[in-house]
Design a protein around this motif. Structure first.
Motif, mmCIF file in Angstrom:
data_model
loop_
_atom_site.group_PDB
_atom_site.id
_atom_site.type_symbol
_atom_site.label_atom_id
_atom_site.label_comp_id
_atom_site.label_asym_id
_atom_site.label_seq_id
_atom_site.Cartn_x
_atom_site.Cartn_y
_atom_site.Cartn_z
ATOM 1 N N ILE A 1 -3.610 -1.341 -5.626
ATOM 2 C CA ILE A 1 -3.207 -0.224 -6.486
ATOM 3 C C ILE A 1 -4.424 0.587 -6.908
ATOM 4 O O ILE A 1 -4.396 1.821 -6.917
ATOM 5 N N ALA A 2 -5.511 -0.102 -7.254
ATOM 6 C CA ALA A 2 -6.732 0.600 -7.660
ATOM 7 C C ALA A 2 -7.258 1.474 -6.537
ATOM 8 O O ALA A 2 -7.681 2.623 -6.761
ATOM 9 N N GLU A 3 -7.214 0.953 -5.317
ATOM 10 C CA GLU A 3 -7.667 1.737 -4.162
ATOM 11 C C GLU A 3 -6.764 2.952 -3.951
ATOM 12 O O GLU A 3 -7.253 4.064 -3.693
ATOM 13 N N ALA A 4 -5.445 2.753 -4.081
ATOM 14 C CA ALA A 4 -4.509 3.869 -3.881
ATOM 15 C C ALA A 4 -4.688 4.957 -4.939
ATOM 16 O O ALA A 4 -4.541 6.145 -4.650
ATOM 17 N N ARG A 5 -5.034 4.558 -6.161
ATOM 18 C CA ARG A 5 -5.195 5.525 -7.248
ATOM 19 C C ARG A 5 -6.614 6.053 -7.350
ATOM 20 O O ARG A 5 -6.870 7.024 -8.069
ATOM 21 N N GLY A 6 -7.558 5.405 -6.670
ATOM 22 C CA GLY A 6 -8.944 5.833 -6.738
ATOM 23 C C GLY A 6 -9.597 5.533 -8.073
ATOM 24 O O GLY A 6 -10.437 6.291 -8.557
ATOM 25 N N VAL A 7 -9.196 4.389 -8.694
ATOM 26 C CA VAL A 7 -9.752 4.013 -9.993
ATOM 27 C C VAL A 7 -10.251 2.576 -9.934
ATOM 28 O O VAL A 7 -10.073 1.876 -8.931
ATOM 29 N N SER A 8 -10.854 2.115 -11.017
ATOM 30 C CA SER A 8 -11.337 0.744 -11.098
ATOM 31 C C SER A 8 -10.187 -0.212 -11.372
ATOM 32 O O SER A 8 -9.222 0.142 -12.060
ATOM 33 N N PRO A 9 -10.277 -1.443 -10.870
ATOM 34 C CA PRO A 9 -9.269 -2.449 -11.226
ATOM 35 C C PRO A 9 -9.141 -2.639 -12.735
ATOM 36 O O PRO A 9 -8.072 -3.019 -13.223
ATOM 37 N N ALA A 10 -10.209 -2.384 -13.465
ATOM 38 C CA ALA A 10 -10.157 -2.512 -14.926
ATOM 39 C C ALA A 10 -9.118 -1.577 -15.520
ATOM 40 O O ALA A 10 -8.446 -1.906 -16.502
ATOM 41 N N GLU A 11 -8.973 -0.384 -14.923
ATOM 42 C CA GLU A 11 -7.990 0.583 -15.409
ATOM 43 C C GLU A 11 -6.574 0.203 -14.989
ATOM 44 O O GLU A 11 -5.603 0.476 -15.700
ATOM 45 N N VAL A 12 -6.435 -0.446 -13.856
ATOM 46 C CA VAL A 12 -5.120 -0.856 -13.363
ATOM 47 C C VAL A 12 -4.577 -2.041 -14.160
ATOM 48 O O VAL A 12 -3.401 -2.100 -14.515
ATOM 49 N N ARG B 1 0.836 -1.215 0.000
ATOM 50 C CA ARG B 1 0.000 0.000 0.000
ATOM 51 C C ARG B 1 0.863 1.254 0.000
ATOM 52 O O ARG B 1 0.591 2.209 -0.737
ATOM 53 N N GLU B 2 1.906 1.270 0.829
ATOM 54 C CA GLU B 2 2.772 2.450 0.900
ATOM 55 C C GLU B 2 3.486 2.690 -0.435
ATOM 56 O O GLU B 2 3.624 3.839 -0.875
ATOM 57 N N THR B 3 3.921 1.624 -1.067
ATOM 58 C CA THR B 3 4.604 1.758 -2.357
ATOM 59 C C THR B 3 3.649 2.280 -3.420
ATOM 60 O O THR B 3 4.002 3.161 -4.218
ATOM 61 N N ALA B 4 2.428 1.761 -3.429
ATOM 62 C CA ALA B 4 1.436 2.213 -4.409
ATOM 63 C C ALA B 4 1.116 3.693 -4.236
ATOM 64 O O ALA B 4 0.988 4.431 -5.221
ATOM 65 N N GLU B 5 1.029 4.150 -2.971
ATOM 66 C CA GLU B 5 0.662 5.544 -2.718
ATOM 67 C C GLU B 5 1.834 6.501 -2.934
ATOM 68 O O GLU B 5 1.696 7.544 -3.572
ATOM 69 N N ARG B 6 3.004 6.149 -2.417
ATOM 70 C CA ARG B 6 4.156 7.051 -2.493
ATOM 71 C C ARG B 6 4.692 7.200 -3.907
ATOM 72 O O ARG B 6 5.060 8.291 -4.348
ATOM 73 N N LEU B 7 4.743 6.079 -4.624
ATOM 74 C CA LEU B 7 5.354 6.093 -5.952
ATOM 75 C C LEU B 7 4.322 6.182 -7.070
ATOM 76 O O LEU B 7 4.693 6.161 -8.242
ATOM 77 N N GLN B 8 3.049 6.280 -6.691
ATOM 78 C CA GLN B 8 1.973 6.374 -7.681
ATOM 79 C C GLN B 8 2.124 5.286 -8.752
ATOM 80 O O GLN B 8 2.167 5.556 -9.962
ATOM 81 N N VAL B 9 2.231 4.066 -8.286
ATOM 82 C CA VAL B 9 2.425 2.924 -9.174
ATOM 83 C C VAL B 9 1.220 2.790 -10.105
ATOM 84 O O VAL B 9 0.069 2.813 -9.665
ATOM 85 N N SER B 10 1.499 2.644 -11.377
ATOM 86 C CA SER B 10 0.422 2.612 -12.365
ATOM 87 C C SER B 10 -0.302 1.273 -12.420
ATOM 88 O O SER B 10 -1.496 1.216 -12.713
ATOM 89 N N GLY B 11 0.438 0.177 -12.166
ATOM 90 C CA GLY B 11 -0.187 -1.133 -12.266
ATOM 91 C C GLY B 11 0.707 -2.221 -11.713
ATOM 92 O O GLY B 11 1.837 -1.976 -11.279
ATOM 93 N N PRO B 12 0.232 -3.455 -11.734
ATOM 94 C CA PRO B 12 0.986 -4.560 -11.147
ATOM 95 C C PRO B 12 2.311 -4.845 -11.848
ATOM 96 O O PRO B 12 3.255 -5.325 -11.212
ATOM 97 N N ASN B 13 2.409 -4.552 -13.134
ATOM 98 C CA ASN B 13 3.681 -4.801 -13.823
ATOM 99 C C ASN B 13 4.762 -3.842 -13.359
ATOM 100 O O ASN B 13 5.931 -4.225 -13.233
ATOM 101 N N GLN B 14 4.394 -2.592 -13.073
ATOM 102 C CA GLN B 14 5.362 -1.654 -12.517
ATOM 103 C C GLN B 14 5.702 -2.035 -11.084
ATOM 104 O O GLN B 14 6.857 -1.898 -10.651
ATOM 105 N N MET B 15 4.714 -2.541 -10.344
ATOM 106 C CA MET B 15 4.963 -2.957 -8.970
ATOM 107 C C MET B 15 6.002 -4.074 -8.915
ATOM 108 O O MET B 15 6.769 -4.190 -7.948
#
Length: 470
Positions: free
Chosen positions: A426-437, A388-402
Motif C-alpha cells: 500500500i505504501a508503494e502504491a501511494r508513494g508514502v512511508s509505511p509509517a503513514e500507512v 497491488r491492483e486493489t491498492a492502486e485502483r481503489l486508493q486504499v488508505s491502509g491495511p484496515n481498509q484493505m
C-alpha cells in the motif's frame, strides 16, 4: 494457580525468564505463561531437553540459555508451559488456555516477552510443500535433532541464515547451496558502522562462522530475483543475479529467511502504540528505557520491543522485571536504578554493532513486497497482483481498509504472515512511508479460541463481556 499475581510474564525466552527471575528476587509474585513445552523461547528452544548430545552442533551461544533457564527454574516463579495467551487489555487482565481450558488472571503489572517472528518472504512458490523458514528448520534441529536431507537450498539474508548453515554443517547435513539476497548497496550504507561492529565479539564470531560455511557450501551472492517452482511440492529454484540470465536449480527442500521482526499481535491488540523502525523496516511497540509501553502497567522486553539479539533480550528482560517490581512498590526507584546500573552497562556492550547488522541485512524491497503471482495473504489466498491492483485502483488508505476489500489479515494467523507485506504494498502504491500507512488494528483473541474454551471460563459475566469487547 491463583486468580491474580503481582506480575504476569508472557513468554519464556531469554527476556521472559530474566524478567521473572528479577521480579521474584524483589518479592513479587510472578506467573510466567509460555506456549512452549519447556523454557527457552525460540532462540534457546529445548535448551533443557534437546536430544542433541554434541554441544558443538548448536554452538556455545545456544548453551548460554541453560544458565538463564536454571536461574529461572530456581527463582520460585509460577510457571505454566503449554499456555496459549489470547487476551490482554489495558486493565491487565490476561486470558489464556491450557489443554482446552480457558481462564483469566488479573495482573498488577504485565511483562510481554513475545519475542520475534520471521519476516514474510512472499515470493512465488513460498507456500509449496518442501519450503520452510530457516527458523522452522532450526526448531526441528534443536527440539527433535532433525535436519533436512537431500538437495537443500538456503535462500535470503541475515545472521540466522548463516547460523543455520553453520549448525547444519556441524550436524553433518550441509546445505547444497546458499542463495544470498543481501543487496550489494547495503555494504555502502553499513560501512560507517563497521568500526564499532569490529570492536565487538560478534564480529569475530560471525566471521569465523561464515568462514566455516564458505568452506563447506557453495554460495551465490547478489541474488536479485527468486522463485520456487513445482507441481505438488518444491522441485526447482529459479534465481537471477542482476541482469544475468535466470538459473534453475533442482531442490528437495528450500529454507527461506530474510530477518526477524517483533511479534506485535499481543501488544497491538492490548492497545499499545506502534512506531515504524526505518532501519529495520518494521513496526515495533513504543517503549521507554525500562520497556514501559504507552499503557500503564504494560511492559515489553526482548526482541518483541525491537530486534537486538538474545543476549540483549536477557538484559532488557531484567530491566523490565525490576521496573515492574518498582511500579508495585516492591523496591524503591533508587534501589531499582542501583540494581539496573550493571545491567545497563552490559546492555550497552551487547547492543554495540547492531546498527551495522541492521544496515547490512536490511532486506531488498522487491523481496519485502509480494511478487505478482505469490500469495501475499496465505490465509485468504490473496496474490501480490490482486493486492497491488486493489491498492492502486481503489486508493486504499491502509491495511484496515484493505481488510474490507480482500479480507487480508482476517485468517487464523491474524496478519502475522501478511501484515508487513500489505503495509509495504500500500505504501508503494501511494508513494508514502509505511509509517503513514500504519498497521492492522488488532483485537482479542490474538490466537484462535474455540467456543468450548471460551465457555469454560469460570469468571463473571462482566469479565466475559470485557473480553468480548477486546
Amino acid at each position: 494457580m491463583s486468580d491474580g499475581y503481582d506480575i504476569v510474564v508472557v513468554g519464556a525466552g531469554p527476556a521472559g525468564m530474566s524478567a521473572a527471575t528479577a521480579a521474584v528476587a524483589q518479592g513479587a509474585s510472578v506467573l510466567l505463561l509460555d506456549e512452549g513445552a519447556g523454557p527457552g523461547g525460540q532462540i534457546y528452544r529445548a535448551v533443557t531437553t534437546t536430544p542433541l548430545a554434541d554441544r558443538a552442533v548448536l554452538g556455545a551461544d545456544y548453551w548460554k540459555g541453560a544458565a538463564i533457564a536454571a536461574a529461572f527454574a530456581g527463582s520460585g516463579a509460577t510457571y505454566q508451559p503449554g499456555a496459549t495467551v489470547w487476551h490482554l487489555d489495558a486493565e491487565r487482565r490476561v486470558g489464556f488456555s491450557v489443554d482446552g481450558q480457558a481462564r483469566l488472571v488479573q495482573a498488577g503489572q504485565v511483562v510481554m516477552a513475545t519475542g520475534a517472528q520471521e519476516r514474510p518472504f512472499p515470493i512465488a512458490g513460498w507456500t509449496l510443500p518442501g519450503v520452510l523458514t530457516a527458523g522452522a528448520a532450526q526448531t526441528l534441529l534443536k527440539a527433535q535433532g532433525l535436519a533436512a536431507t537431500g538437495r537443500v537450498v538456503l535462500a535470503g539474508c541475515g545472521p540466522l541464515l548463516w547460523l543455520l548453515a553453520a549448525q547444519s554443517v556441524a550436524a553433518g547435513r550441509p546445505p547444497s547451496l546458499i542463495l544470498d539476497t543481501t543487496p550489494r548497496g547495503n555494504w555502502g550504507r553499513a560501512l560507517p558502522y563497521l568500526p564499532s561492529f569490529l570492536a565487538t565479539p560478534y564480529a569475530r564470531k560471525g566471521l569465523a562462522l561464515m568462514a566455516r560455511v564458505r568452506r563447506a557450501v557453495p554460495i551465490v551472492s547478489g541474488v536479485t530475483e527468486l522463485a520456487i517452482e513445482g507441481e505438488v511440492r518444491a522441485e526447482r529454484v529459479v534465481y537471477r543475479r542482476g541482469t544475468g540470465a535466470p538459473v534453475t536449480v533442482q531442490v528437495d527442500h528450500v529454507l527461506l529467511h530474510q530477518g526477524v521482526t517483533p511479534n506485535l499481535n499481543l501488544p497491538a491488540a492490548a492497545g499499545c502504540a506502534l512506531d515504524w523502525n526505518e532501519a529495520q523496516a518494521c513496526f515495533q511497540p513504543r517503549t521507554d528505557e525500562w520497556g514501559a509501553t504507552s499503557l500503564p502497567g504494560l511492559f515489553l522486553a526482548g526482541d518483541g520491543a525491537g530486534i537486538a539479539g538474545a543476549e540483549a533480550a536477557s538484559s532488557r528482560g531484567t530491566l523490565a522485571g525490576l521496573a515492574a517490581a518498582a511500579a508495585l512498590g516492591r523496591i524503591s526507584e533508587r534501589a531499582r536504578d542501583s540494581l539496573a546500573a550493571p545491567v545497563r552497562a552490559r546492555l550497552t556492550r551487547q547492543s554495540r554493532g547492531r546498527a551495522f547488522l541492521d544496515a547490512l541485512y536490511r532486506p531488498a524491497g522487491v523481496f519485502r513486497r509480494a511478487a505478482e503471482e505469490a500469495l501475499a495473504c496465505r490465509c485468504e489466498e490473496v496474490t501480490g497482483r490482486t493486492l497491488r491492483e486493489t491498492a492502486e485502483r481503489l486508493q486504499v488508505s491502509g491495511p484496515n481498509q484493505m481488510k474490507t476489500f480482500l479480507r487480508c489479515g482476517m485468517g487464523p494467523c491474524q496478519g502475522r504472515l501478511c501484515g508487513l507485506t500489505v503495509t509495504e504494498v500500500i505504501a508503494e502504491a501511494r508513494g508514502v512511508s509505511p509509517a503513514e500507512v500504519g498497521y492492522y488494528r488488532l483485537r482479542s483473541p490474538v490466537k484462535p479460541l474455540t467456543v468450548a474454551e471460551f465457555a469454560s471460563l469460570s469468571n463473571t459475566e462482566e469479565e466475559r463481556l470485557a473480553v468480548e469487547r477486546g
